[in-house]
Design a protein around this motif. Structure first.
Motif, PDB file in Angstrom:
ATOM      1  N   ASN A   8      -0.814  15.491   4.026  1.00 19.85           N
ATOM      2  CA  ASN A   8      -1.194  14.413   3.053  1.00 19.85           C
ATOM      3  C   ASN A   8      -0.203  14.006   1.932  1.00 19.85           C
ATOM      4  OD1 ASN A   8      -3.906  14.539   3.849  1.00 19.85           O
ATOM      5  ND2 ASN A   8      -4.474  16.082   2.533  1.00 19.85           N
ATOM      6  N   LEU A   9       0.351  15.074   1.660  1.00 22.61           N
ATOM      7  CA  LEU A   9       1.629  14.735   0.912  1.00 22.61           C
ATOM      8  C   LEU A   9       2.772  13.749   1.620  1.00 22.61           C
ATOM      9  CD1 LEU A   9       3.122  15.456  -1.616  1.00 22.61           C
ATOM     10  CD2 LEU A   9       3.932  17.542  -0.679  1.00 22.61           C
ATOM     11  N   ARG A  10       2.842  14.080   2.772  1.00 19.13           N
ATOM     12  CA  ARG A  10       3.977  13.321   3.689  1.00 19.13           C
ATOM     13  C   ARG A  10       3.344  11.847   3.818  1.00 19.13           C
ATOM     14  NH1 ARG A  10       3.886  17.555   7.463  1.00 19.13           N
ATOM     15  NH2 ARG A  10       2.848  16.002   8.907  1.00 19.13           N
ATOM     16  N   ALA A  11       2.178  11.711   3.913  1.00 24.85           N
ATOM     17  CA  ALA A  11       1.586  10.506   4.166  1.00 24.85           C
ATOM     18  C   ALA A  11       1.851   9.682   2.859  1.00 24.85           C
ATOM     19  CB  ALA A  11      -0.003  10.363   4.364  1.00 24.85           C
ATOM     20  N   ILE A  12       1.511  10.197   1.852  1.00 22.62           N
ATOM     21  CA  ILE A  12       1.855   9.719   0.425  1.00 22.62           C
ATOM     22  C   ILE A  12       3.140   9.118   0.233  1.00 22.62           C
ATOM     23  CG2 ILE A  12       1.872   9.998  -2.038  1.00 22.62           C
ATOM     24  CD1 ILE A  12      -0.342  11.972  -1.734  1.00 22.62           C
ATOM     25  N   VAL A  13       4.431   9.932   0.662  1.00 18.59           N
ATOM     26  CA  VAL A  13       5.701   9.774   0.517  1.00 18.59           C
ATOM     27  C   VAL A  13       5.983   8.672   1.446  1.00 18.59           C
ATOM     28  CG1 VAL A  13       8.040  10.667   1.234  1.00 18.59           C
ATOM     29  CG2 VAL A  13       6.146  12.079  -0.003  1.00 18.59           C
ATOM     30  N   ILE A  14       5.489   8.753   2.602  1.00 14.06           N
ATOM     31  CA  ILE A  14       5.602   7.407   3.545  1.00 14.06           C
ATOM     32  C   ILE A  14       5.199   6.158   3.156  1.00 14.06           C
ATOM     33  CG2 ILE A  14       5.308   6.609   6.051  1.00 14.06           C
ATOM     34  CD1 ILE A  14       5.302   9.757   6.895  1.00 14.06           C
ATOM     35  N   LEU A  15       4.062   6.306   2.647  1.00 13.42           N
ATOM     36  CA  LEU A  15       3.289   4.887   2.093  1.00 13.42           C
ATOM     37  C   LEU A  15       4.205   4.745   0.866  1.00 13.42           C
ATOM     38  CD1 LEU A  15      -0.193   5.508   2.618  1.00 13.42           C
ATOM     39  CD2 LEU A  15       1.090   4.071   3.919  1.00 13.42           C
ATOM     40  N   GLY A  16       4.647   5.494   0.068  1.00 16.94           N
ATOM     41  CA  GLY A  16       5.449   5.134  -1.065  1.00 16.94           C
ATOM     42  C   GLY A  16       6.703   4.445  -0.452  1.00 16.94           C
ATOM     43  N   VAL A  17       7.672   4.887   0.490  1.00 15.97           N
ATOM     44  CA  VAL A  17       8.606   4.250   0.976  1.00 15.97           C
ATOM     45  C   VAL A  17       8.291   2.864   1.472  1.00 15.97           C
ATOM     46  CG1 VAL A  17      10.337   4.303   2.706  1.00 15.97           C
ATOM     47  CG2 VAL A  17       9.726   6.494   1.795  1.00 15.97           C
ATOM     48  N   VAL A  18       7.248   2.481   2.194  1.00 12.88           N
ATOM     49  CA  VAL A  18       6.810   1.113   2.676  1.00 12.88           C
ATOM     50  C   VAL A  18       6.642   0.445   1.464  1.00 12.88           C
ATOM     51  CG1 VAL A  18       5.032  -0.144   3.957  1.00 12.88           C
ATOM     52  CG2 VAL A  18       5.718   2.002   4.727  1.00 12.88           C
ATOM     53  N   LEU A  19       6.028   0.725   0.472  1.00 13.52           N
ATOM     54  CA  LEU A  19       5.773   0.208  -0.957  1.00 13.52           C
ATOM     55  C   LEU A  19       7.058  -0.237  -1.435  1.00 13.52           C
ATOM     56  CD1 LEU A  19       3.265  -0.757  -2.503  1.00 13.52           C
ATOM     57  CD2 LEU A  19       3.709   0.927  -3.981  1.00 13.52           C
ATOM     58  N   VAL A  20       7.824   0.626  -1.650  1.00 16.91           N
ATOM     59  CA  VAL A  20       9.145   0.187  -2.108  1.00 16.91           C
ATOM     60  C   VAL A  20       9.958  -0.845  -1.686  1.00 16.91           C
ATOM     61  CG1 VAL A  20      11.561   1.296  -2.865  1.00 16.91           C
ATOM     62  CG2 VAL A  20       9.488   2.441  -3.537  1.00 16.91           C
ATOM     63  N   ILE A  21       9.932  -0.514  -0.120  1.00 14.41           N
ATOM     64  CA  ILE A  21      10.616  -1.666   0.584  1.00 14.41           C
ATOM     65  C   ILE A  21       9.991  -3.092   0.446  1.00 14.41           C
ATOM     66  CG2 ILE A  21      11.272  -2.178   3.003  1.00 14.41           C
ATOM     67  CD1 ILE A  21      11.839   0.706   3.164  1.00 14.41           C
ATOM     68  N   ALA A  22       8.422  -2.873   0.518  1.00 12.23           N
ATOM     69  CA  ALA A  22       7.865  -4.272   0.518  1.00 12.23           C
ATOM     70  C   ALA A  22       8.030  -5.074  -0.811  1.00 12.23           C
ATOM     71  CB  ALA A  22       6.092  -4.068   0.748  1.00 12.23           C
ATOM     72  N   VAL A  23       7.779  -4.343  -1.989  1.00 10.55           N
ATOM     73  CA  VAL A  23       8.058  -4.927  -3.227  1.00 10.55           C
ATOM     74  C   VAL A  23       9.686  -5.360  -3.094  1.00 10.55           C
ATOM     75  CG1 VAL A  23       8.752  -4.354  -5.588  1.00 10.55           C
ATOM     76  CG2 VAL A  23       6.641  -3.374  -4.302  1.00 10.55           C
ATOM     77  N   GLY A  24      10.558  -4.606  -2.473  1.00 10.98           N
ATOM     78  CA  GLY A  24      12.042  -5.273  -2.499  1.00 10.98           C
ATOM     79  C   GLY A  24      11.993  -6.572  -1.722  1.00 10.98           C
ATOM     80  N   TYR A  25      11.240  -6.801  -0.677  1.00  6.52           N
ATOM     81  CA  TYR A  25      11.284  -7.839   0.093  1.00  6.52           C
ATOM     82  C   TYR A  25      11.328  -9.053  -0.794  1.00  6.52           C
ATOM     83  CZ  TYR A  25      10.519  -5.915   4.852  1.00  6.52           C
ATOM     84  OH  TYR A  25      10.819  -5.090   5.846  1.00  6.52           O
ATOM     85  N   PHE A  26      10.601  -9.090  -2.154  1.00  7.19           N
ATOM     86  CA  PHE A  26      10.246 -10.067  -2.920  1.00  7.19           C
ATOM     87  C   PHE A  26      11.006  -9.994  -4.005  1.00  7.19           C
ATOM     88  CE2 PHE A  26       7.052 -10.892   0.358  1.00  7.19           C
ATOM     89  CZ  PHE A  26       6.998 -12.161   0.327  1.00  7.19           C
ATOM     90  N   ASN A  27      12.014  -9.378  -4.087  1.00 10.96           N
ATOM     91  CA  ASN A  27      12.881  -9.598  -5.313  1.00 10.96           C
ATOM     92  C   ASN A  27      14.265  -9.684  -5.166  1.00 10.96           C
ATOM     93  OD1 ASN A  27      14.128  -7.137  -5.548  1.00 10.96           O
ATOM     94  ND2 ASN A  27      12.499  -6.146  -6.158  1.00 10.96           N
ATOM     95  N   LEU A  28      15.059 -10.177  -5.991  1.00 12.30           N
ATOM     96  CA  LEU A  28      16.605 -10.283  -5.664  1.00 12.30           C
ATOM     97  C   LEU A  28      17.265  -9.467  -5.915  1.00 12.30           C
ATOM     98  CD1 LEU A  28      16.746 -13.946  -7.501  1.00 12.30           C
ATOM     99  CD2 LEU A  28      16.378 -13.244  -5.340  1.00 12.30           C
TER     100      LEU A  28
END
Ligand code: SF4
Ligand code: SF4
Ligand code: SF4
Ligand code: SF4
Ligand code: SF4
Lengths: 338, 222
Positions: A8-28
């Protein structure tokens, strides 16, 4: 059944990475995705992407080289940690219907009977009392790629240590050619011939992040493209047809396992006096049943898969009924974690 | 699959994966020969062969562009191009980061593999992202509706207005129509970005795009 805490911890870390990258897609800021992830000039680069673009463009870009060596350093210290804690592919596979049941069944069969277990664990010595035995006393094999990456002194040590092997003793299981290495070779050859990073076209990691990107753009800008349908489809097909993608196909995992031959830290370490199979002969093989990489960590020498492939997922130490497995910083200096 | 059989070389099963996988990799390489229309790249990505060899599809250039002119290419623009950066001049235009970074392109700076690569003291006039092309059937100037937006905005004076002989006087834009001076245009996209031909009320009948659009001119090889 025993819970796999790290799962479960790994799933959280992986989803966190996806989230950070997804947020990064939309800023400068331009942090990028896993192909190259960083801030300004400091970044990590996908090691396979680096080698591919090197072969395709025949250009050695100092900054890319630095990013690559940063990744090599991470793999040397933490092994193939990327595969368990960052890569979205195993997580996606876990979500496929039926895959969890299968794993649970396999583990249940490998654990000792309910009657045998309490008696066996009761007889266990104190966790602190006994030193751990490292699984792999021999240094890494004499692989050309590894040798090239190694500093001179390590090479020297290797040479002297490699000798006893020739005397017919059991071959240490440091490297095993498997299909992934051949796929890696094919990808690099094709890249060199055709002049573009070929594997990137079908890389499931890239497809995952591209799918997220195009989906976000669909909602944000109403941007429609067949890519939104085709990419997730190809991704799902890859993962459905190759349920064992990581073990049989992935050239990225293969490349990292070549480098992780140098990894000496945080390796799973089994305390033979605690292991109820080794010490008491109880019928248990839970650690190898749970290992996604097919490593039999009790018998690293005869294991189907080499310890280089360990992704530090910690499932083995979570499942072990005797708490015999730990991930010490270095062998000998066992630290009880968790 | 016995352990002993596995331990020495590749088992038959994994040999199948190995051979199949390697063959697929080589097959994928031939996708390079699928003909595709060239697409506009950010500054420094004009040599298409070396660009495609080096671009990791990391998206850092797209994310960092202050003008938001860089977008990820779609499947429709070529299999090899998916996710590589391309220019969408409806979204923005390229000022070579004049406003945000004193004329030092941020995209080229952030690119880790130098898929985007400019010479140190490049001149924007010499970096040809593309060339503007006017569709005379859609252009409001050519329809004698008095538009000369592109002429007014072009930072490189690459548009000239032609005075129609015998019609009106020189200052009456109703009788002028624009031409692109190819040698001066570097494809910055400001004209396409501002062209009113596809905007709300001034839509030209039958038009499917703006009347002035930038098209890629790619250099192959070095
Ligand atoms: S082997 Fe490949 S797909 Fe599997 S976890 Fe590692 S990088 Fe991801
Ligand atoms: S030079 Fe600046 S404005 Fe032009 S594409 Fe690059 S980041 Fe965008
Ligand atoms: S920053 Fe460079 S490597 Fe990354 S997507 Fe843009 S052009 Fe490609
Ligand atoms: S693209 Fe348009 S605005 Fe830019 S230089 Fe060419 S004609 Fe001028
Ligand atoms: S801005 Fe567009 S419509 Fe106006 S003159 Fe230029 S091309 Fe024609």
């Amino acid at each position: 059944m025993k819970k796999l805490k790290a799962n479960n911890l790994r799933a959280i870390v992986i989803l966190g990475v996806v989230l950070v990258i997804a947020v990064g897609y939309f800023n400068l800021v331009g942090i990028g995705n896993l192909s190259d992830f960083g801030w300004g000039l400091i970044s990590t680069i996908c090691p396979l992407g680096f080698v591919e673009t090197l072969l395709a463009s025949k250009l050695l870009i100092p900054r890319a080289v630095i990013s690559f060596f940063a990744v090599v350093a991470i793999v040397i210290v933490l092994g193939r940690v990327f595969c368990a804690w960052v890569c979205p592919v195993p997580l996606l596979q876990r979500w496929f219907p039926g895959s969890r049941k299968q794993q649970e069944k396999r583990i249940a069969e490998a654990l000792p009977d309910a009657e045998a277990l309490p008696a066996a664990t009761e007889a266990l010595p104190d966790a602190e009392a006994l030193p751990a035995v490292d699984l792999l006393d021999e240094p890494s094999g004499d692989l050309p790629v590894q040798a090239a990456l190694m500093p001179a002194e390590t090479k020297l040590k290797l040479k002297s240590a490699a000798k006893p092997k020739l005397k017919g003793a059991a071959k240490p299981n440091n490297f095993k050619l498997d299909s992934r290495h051949v796929v890696l070779g094919g990808a690099l050859l094709s890249t060199a011939i055709f002049g573009f990073p070929v594997f990137c076209l079908v890389c499931p990691v890239g497809l995952t992040f591209a799918s997220v990107l195009f989906l976000m753009r669909l909602f944000a800008f109403g941007e429609t493209t067949w890519t939104i349908l085709v990419f997730p489809l190809v991704l799902v097909l890859e993962l459905v047809f190759f349920r064992k993608w990581c073990k049989t196909i992935c050239p990225l995992g293969a490349l990292m396992s070549l480098i992780s031959g140098l990894n000496k830290t945080f390796r799973p370490s089994i305390d033979n006096s605690r292991c109820i199979k080794t010490a008491q002969g109880v019928n248990c093989s839970a650690c190898s049943a749970v290992c996604a990489e097919n490593i039999d960590i009790r018998n690293p020498k005869t294991s189907q898969s080499s310890l280089n492939n360990c992704t530090k997922c910690r499932n083995c130490s979570d499942i072990c009924p005797a708490h015999a497995i730990s991930f010490p910083f270095l062998k000998g200096k066992q630290k009880t974690e968790d | 699959m016995g352990a002993a059989e596995e331990s020495s070389a590749l088992s038959r099963r994994s040999f199948a994966f190995a051979a199949g996988g390697a063959a697929v990799m080589l097959g994928l390489g031939t996708l390079k020969f699928v003909p595709t229309r060239p697409i506009c790249r950010p500054p420094g990505g004009q040599d298409e062969d070396s660009f495609l060899g080096a671009c990791l599809r990391c998206e850092r250039c797209r994310e960092i562009c202050p003008q938001n002119v860089i977008v990820p290419a779609h499947l429709e623009q070529g299999i090899l191009n998916v996710r590589t950066p391309t220019m969408n001049f409806k979204e923005g235009w390229c000022d070579f980061c004049e406003e945000a970074n004193a004329g030092i392109p941020l995209c080229e700076g952030v690119c880790p593999t130098k898929a985007l690569r400019l010479v140190p003291d490049f001149k924007p006039e010499e970096v040809v992202i593309g060339k503007a092309v006017i569709n005379r059937n859609w252009c409001l100037g050519w329809l004698l509706k008095g538009c000369k937006k592109c002429f007014e905005v072009c930072p490189y004076e690459a548009i000239e207005m032609e005075q129609l002989e015998g019609l009106g006087n020189y200052n009456n834009s109703d009788y002028q129509r624009p031409h692109v001076i190819e040698d001066k245009c570097n494809g910055c996209g400001l004209c396409e970005n501002r062209c009113p031909s596809m905007m709300n009320s001034s839509l030209t009948e039958g038009a499917t795009d703006r009347a002035i659009t930038v098209h890629a001119v790619t250099i192959q090889g070095d």
